[in-house]
Structure formats: structure tokens, C-alpha cells
Design an enzyme around this catalytic site. Structure first.
Site, mmCIF file in Angstrom:
data_model
loop_
_atom_site.group_PDB
_atom_site.id
_atom_site.type_symbol
_atom_site.label_atom_id
_atom_site.label_comp_id
_atom_site.label_asym_id
_atom_site.label_seq_id
_atom_site.Cartn_x
_atom_site.Cartn_y
_atom_site.Cartn_z
ATOM 1 N N GLY A 156 27.464 29.688 49.410
ATOM 2 C CA GLY A 156 26.785 30.675 50.228
ATOM 3 C C GLY A 156 27.231 30.681 51.679
ATOM 4 O O GLY A 156 26.693 31.420 52.496
ATOM 5 N N LYS A 157 28.224 29.875 52.037
ATOM 6 C CA LYS A 157 28.723 29.820 53.416
ATOM 7 C C LYS A 157 29.973 30.671 53.614
ATOM 8 O O LYS A 157 30.591 30.630 54.672
ATOM 9 C CB LYS A 157 29.028 28.373 53.816
ATOM 10 C CG LYS A 157 27.800 27.492 53.911
ATOM 11 C CD LYS A 157 28.176 26.117 54.413
ATOM 12 C CE LYS A 157 26.953 25.252 54.637
ATOM 13 N NZ LYS A 157 27.309 23.945 55.212
ATOM 14 N N GLY A 158 30.388 31.398 52.578
ATOM 15 C CA GLY A 158 31.557 32.254 52.715
ATOM 16 C C GLY A 158 32.886 31.525 52.663
ATOM 17 O O GLY A 158 33.884 32.014 53.198
ATOM 18 N N GLU A 177 46.987 29.298 35.972
ATOM 19 C CA GLU A 177 45.541 29.458 35.858
ATOM 20 C C GLU A 177 44.911 28.906 37.132
ATOM 21 O O GLU A 177 45.341 27.880 37.663
ATOM 22 C CB GLU A 177 44.985 28.714 34.651
ATOM 23 C CG GLU A 177 43.477 28.884 34.498
ATOM 24 C CD GLU A 177 42.898 28.196 33.278
ATOM 25 O OE1 GLU A 177 41.693 28.378 33.039
ATOM 26 O OE2 GLU A 177 43.636 27.481 32.567
ATOM 27 N N ALA A 189 30.391 34.288 41.228
ATOM 28 C CA ALA A 189 31.803 33.914 41.119
ATOM 29 C C ALA A 189 32.675 35.149 40.925
ATOM 30 O O ALA A 189 33.745 35.268 41.540
ATOM 31 C CB ALA A 189 32.008 32.928 39.976
ATOM 32 N N TYR A 219 35.851 36.265 43.355
ATOM 33 C CA TYR A 219 37.215 36.500 42.875
ATOM 34 C C TYR A 219 37.677 37.919 43.180
ATOM 35 O O TYR A 219 38.826 38.137 43.558
ATOM 36 C CB TYR A 219 37.313 36.187 41.385
ATOM 37 C CG TYR A 219 36.996 34.746 41.066
ATOM 38 C CD1 TYR A 219 37.455 33.706 41.871
ATOM 39 C CD2 TYR A 219 36.223 34.403 39.971
ATOM 40 C CE1 TYR A 219 37.169 32.383 41.595
ATOM 41 C CE2 TYR A 219 35.929 33.071 39.672
ATOM 42 C CZ TYR A 219 36.404 32.076 40.494
ATOM 43 O OH TYR A 219 36.114 30.761 40.216
ATOM 44 N N HIS A 259 32.154 38.118 41.999
ATOM 45 C CA HIS A 259 32.251 38.784 43.309
ATOM 46 C C HIS A 259 33.251 38.072 44.224
ATOM 47 O O HIS A 259 34.052 38.717 44.910
ATOM 48 C CB HIS A 259 30.874 38.860 43.960
ATOM 49 C CG HIS A 259 30.904 39.465 45.324
ATOM 50 N ND1 HIS A 259 31.157 40.805 45.544
ATOM 51 C CD2 HIS A 259 30.742 38.909 46.542
ATOM 52 C CE1 HIS A 259 31.158 41.033 46.849
ATOM 53 N NE2 HIS A 259 30.900 39.901 47.473
#
Length: 194
Positions: free
Chosen positions: A106-108, A95, A141, A145, A143
Site C-alpha cells: 500500500g506504499k506504492g 517469468e 496485484a 502489474y 492492478h
């Protein structure tokens, strides 16, 4: 770079290193941030002493855990999160859990941290598959993954809570057989040290 900030794997501005006992309070702060609690669907915060005690057990345990670093300043890596693989050694699966500091979102960094963790899981820990659960309304999240290589495989209906409302919990997985590209751990890989 200090001894505590060893970077085992890197890709672009993101790196992974060992879990560190000196960061217990930061790990706790990231996990207990209200936005993290909402994302996990966990309404009950944990105390710092309880988390510190739990960290000591985790450092000695069999889970695969990393500190995520922002490498934008290569000379001064900044710890910004954690990734975890909780393996089932008999099934050769695990898992996956990700926590990114609120100030680093938001920083990639989340997708590369996830991809690096999968790389380690498939190429070092010899896992066949890695799976996760994510609350359906947590679109950011989901997106991340998907971008890292996870695919939707199902949902547990009304299994979670998102901001006080019942929601589905999505199940996603990634397979070693579908993990594309060479490992960063290869001959030209992204391993670095002090």
C-alpha cells in the site's frame, strides 16, 4: 548506506539491489506470511532451514533476483521485498515473481519495483518478453502489474485457489518492444552505490 544496501537501480522512493544472504529470514517471513501464501495460491508453508538452503542455491543460480528497497529515507534504505526473473535463455523470455513485505504494501512500491525489474530484464538481460501468472481474485496485484506495463493475454481456467475456492489464474506479459520511456540505466540513470 552500508555495503549490504547497494542500490543498483532506483525510481522515486523505490530501489533495487542484489539479493542478500543476510536477509534470508526476512525473505522467508515475507513469502510465508499467510496473505502471501494466499496470493501465490500455495497452501503449504516452507521451513526457514529449507528456505535458507534454497536461497544459497538461488544466489549461485541463473535467476535474476533483486531486493526491493523503500528509499523514503535515502540515508537508510529499508529492504521491503524481492523481485525475480526466471529466464528461458533460448526463448529470451522470463517469468516474473514479486513479493512485498506485508508491512510495506500500500506504499506504492510494487509497481515501480516491477517496472525497474522489467527495465533490467529488457535493457541488460536482453529479454524479449516477461510473463507472469496471477490469481484472478487478487485484484490489487493485477492492478500493480497493469500499472507497471503488463497486459492480459489469457487465463488458465480453474488453475488456482484463492482462500479455499477454485479460481482462474490470469496470464499477463510485457514486451521489450512495448516498454516505453528511457531506461533508468541510461546516462542520467538511477544507479547508485556505496
Amino acid at each position: 548506506m552500508s555495503v549490504e544496501q547497494i542500490i543498483w537501480m532506483s525510481a522515486g522512493a523505490c530501489g533495487l539491489g542484489p539479493l542478500r544472504s543476510d536477509l534470508a529470514e526476512q525473505y522467508w517471513r515475507w513469502e510465508e506470511d499467510p496473505s502471501s501464501l494466499i496470493g501465490f495460491g500455495r497452501p503449504v508453508p516452507e521451513s526457514l532451514p529449507s528456505r535458507t538452503q534454497g536461497l544459497q542455491q538461488q544466489l549461485a543460480g541463473r535467476n535474476i533476483r533483486f531486493t526491493v528497497y523503500d528509499l523514503a529515507d535515502a540515508e537508510n534504505p529499508v529492504p521491503v521485498g524481492m523481485t525475480t526473473l526466471q529466464p528461458d535463455t533460448y526463448a529470451r523470455s522470463a517469468e516474473y515473481i514479486l513479493v512485498i513485505a506485508p508491512e510495506a504494501r500500500g506504499k506504492g512500491l510494487a509497481a515501480p519495483a516491477t517496472r525497474l525489474t522489467l527495465d533490467f530484464g529488457f535493457h541488460v538481460a536482453n529479454l524479449r518478453s516477461v510473463w507472469l501468472k496471477v490469481l484472478a481474485p487478487n485484484e490489487a496485484a493485477v492492478h500493480v502489474y497493469e500499472k507497471a506495463g503488463f497486459k492480459h493475454v489469457g487465463a488458465m481456467r480453474e488453475a488456482g485457489y484463492w482462500q479455499g475456492a477454485v479460481c482462474d489464474e490470469l496470464i499477463m506479459d510485457a514486451l521489450a518492444s512495448e516498454f516505453g520511456g528511457p531506461s533508468v540505466l541510461g546516462p542520467t540513470g538511477g544507479v547508485s552505490g556505496p
